[in-house]
Design an enzyme around this catalytic site. Sequence first.
Site, mmCIF file in Angstrom:
data_model
loop_
_atom_site.group_PDB
_atom_site.id
_atom_site.type_symbol
_atom_site.label_atom_id
_atom_site.label_comp_id
_atom_site.label_asym_id
_atom_site.label_seq_id
_atom_site.Cartn_x
_atom_site.Cartn_y
_atom_site.Cartn_z
ATOM 1 N N ALA A 105 9.760 -0.792 10.025
ATOM 2 C CA ALA A 105 9.239 0.558 9.784
ATOM 3 C C ALA A 105 8.353 0.521 8.547
ATOM 4 C CB ALA A 105 10.375 1.548 9.597
ATOM 5 N N ASP A 106 7.440 1.478 8.483
ATOM 6 C CA ASP A 106 6.638 1.641 7.282
ATOM 7 C C ASP A 106 6.307 3.120 7.121
ATOM 8 O OD1 ASP A 106 5.197 -0.376 5.305
ATOM 9 O OD2 ASP A 106 4.007 1.449 5.471
ATOM 10 N N THR A 107 6.412 3.592 5.876
ATOM 11 C CA THR A 107 6.194 5.001 5.586
ATOM 12 C C THR A 107 4.929 5.195 4.767
ATOM 13 O OG1 THR A 107 8.569 5.417 5.674
ATOM 14 C CG2 THR A 107 7.232 7.065 4.537
#
Length: 190
Positions: free
Chosen positions: A78-80
């Site tokens: 995941a990456d925000t």
Amino acid sequence: MAQDQKLILASGSPRRLDLLNQAGIKPARLMPMDIDETPKKSEHPRSLARRLATEKAEAALGHLKGDLEWRHSYILSADTVVAVGRRILSKTEYSDEASSALHLLSGRGHKVYTGICLVTPGGQARIRVVETKVRFKRLSGLEIDHYLASDQWRGKAGAYAIQGIAGGFVQKLVGSYTNVVGLPLFETLG
């Protein structure tokens, strides 16, 4: 998941690990992937979150190629990304960057995008991007200085961690709270 299937978390984020643990999921292995997170020219924040999550999962998959112990594993990455309009607020390492980001967010709305990529044991990638709208109250100089002194901004996209002091800055949130923390649980588990 079958008995021999394991989950690998391709992230070094303690918040993502905490969120998974909160949901009763204990990854068998943590594999933070070090990739270039620089946005491409004119890249939309949503596209950046999707691309980075996908690249992290692909890097982990490539790293595990030929490793029989992990061949039946799922890989989750995941990456925000935090953005005001199309302006991406990167992870802050210096207090002047954090101060600038907080001044920009003060009294304004912004969006938090998290790209999620799950690679199945068969090598299929399931990708989605979750968006949450957040509005900060107008911050005083004293509030910003107090927050900067806390060091809770260090290494955070948009210079804040909603689960800490900055939770008191949030005037309105539309969407997933856990997305703003770093991993939208409903969408990840669904």
